[in-house]
Design an enzyme around this catalytic site. Structure first.
Site, PDB file in Angstrom:
ATOM      1  N   GLY A 104       0.666  -1.205   0.061  1.00 31.37           N
ATOM      2  CA  GLY A 104      -0.182  -0.091   0.009  1.00 31.37           C
ATOM      3  C   GLY A 104       0.670   1.394   0.194  1.00 31.37           C
ATOM      4  N   ASP A 116      -4.717   1.257  10.455  1.00 30.64           N
ATOM      5  CA  ASP A 116      -6.440   1.016  10.691  1.00 30.64           C
ATOM      6  C   ASP A 116      -6.415   0.137  12.403  1.00 30.64           C
ATOM      7  OD1 ASP A 116      -8.975  -0.230  10.635  1.00 30.64           O
ATOM      8  OD2 ASP A 116      -8.585  -1.197   8.903  1.00 30.64           O
ATOM      9  N   LYS A 154      -6.916   5.975  10.872  1.00 29.38           N
ATOM     10  CA  LYS A 154      -8.286   5.714  11.319  1.00 29.38           C
ATOM     11  C   LYS A 154      -8.616   6.119  12.639  1.00 29.38           C
ATOM     12  CE  LYS A 154      -9.914   2.640   7.475  1.00 29.38           C
ATOM     13  NZ  LYS A 154     -10.201   1.302   7.108  1.00 29.38           N
ATOM     14  N   PHE A 181     -13.966   2.340   4.861  1.00 29.99           N
ATOM     15  CA  PHE A 181     -13.187   1.692   3.942  1.00 29.99           C
ATOM     16  C   PHE A 181     -12.612   2.843   2.860  1.00 29.99           C
ATOM     17  CE2 PHE A 181     -12.168  -1.065   0.246  1.00 29.99           C
ATOM     18  CZ  PHE A 181     -11.169  -1.796   0.755  1.00 29.99           C
TER      19      PHE A 181
END
Ligand code: IMP
Ligand code: MG
Length: 187
Positions: A49, A108, A136, A157
């Site tokens: 990512g 996350d 997040k 998401f």
């Protein structure tokens, strides 16, 4: 409508634009350039990512620096973390005595970054800091600070700018947020 993307029957809406990302990266890099003046940090990107964020970030860095990559897997193709983190590619660089900056796309649950911290700390770095483009809010179960955060976001998401949905859409230039969830799941 412009700014909307459909994948199967999930609908995603543009959330953070290319321009906002570019401006925020410049601000983060300015802080890092000041913090690391006279040092030679190693940026360690957590694959897959972080590869786009790292490549844009590094071009705003003016201190001498090196890069390396670490590859983890935790999600499979699901939208919710499996809770299992596996090391798929280890580091190639010598970490001992070096200033390390771990680069993540998103924190996350915090499991991946906590796992990364444990592995790197075993190698006795001189220092270790963390940068994540996205964090997040309220979710991460970590007992340490993410030193540099691009954007704090709600626990939705998100996709694009390196972030995938079943390995696809990493090439989107902006970041999109899931606004309507359909019933068809990626295989
Ligand atoms: P963790 O839950 O903090 O361990 O996150 C693990 C990894 O899952 C992140 O580094 C991302 O690559 C991926 N991930 C977490 N949240 C999202 C999301 O909203 N979209 C796409 N990938 C995500
Ligand atoms: Mg990641």
């Amino acid at each position: 409508m412009a700014g909307l993307i459909r994948i199967n029957d999930d609908v995603f809406e543009e959330f953070i634009s290319e321009k906002q990302i570019r401006e925020r990266i410049k601000e983060l890099a300015d802080v890092i350039n000041t913090d690391y003046a006279g040092r030679i940090p190693i940026f360690i990107g957590v694959l897959n990512g972080s590869f786009i964020f790292l490549s844009d970030l590094i071009r705003e860095i003016s201190v001498d620096c090196e890069i390396d990559f670490f590859k983890l897997s935790s999600y499979g193709d699901a939208k919710i973390s499996s809770g299992q983190v596996r090391l798929l590619k280890d580091l190639n660089c010598e970490v001992a005595g070096r200033d390390i900056i771990v680069v993540e796309d998103i924190v996350d649950s915090g499991l991946s970054i906590a796992f990364t911290k444990k592995i790197i700390e075993k190698e006795s770095p001189k220092s270790i800091k963390f940068i994540s483009l996205l964090l997040k809010k309220g979710i991460p179960k970590i007992d340490f600070t993410i030193d540099y955060v691009g954007f704090e976001i709600p626990p939705d998401f998100v996709i694009g700018y390196g972030l995938d949905y079943a390995q696809k859409v990493r090439n989107l230039k902006s970041i999109y947020k899931l606004t309507r969830q359909g019933t068809i799941r990626p295989e």
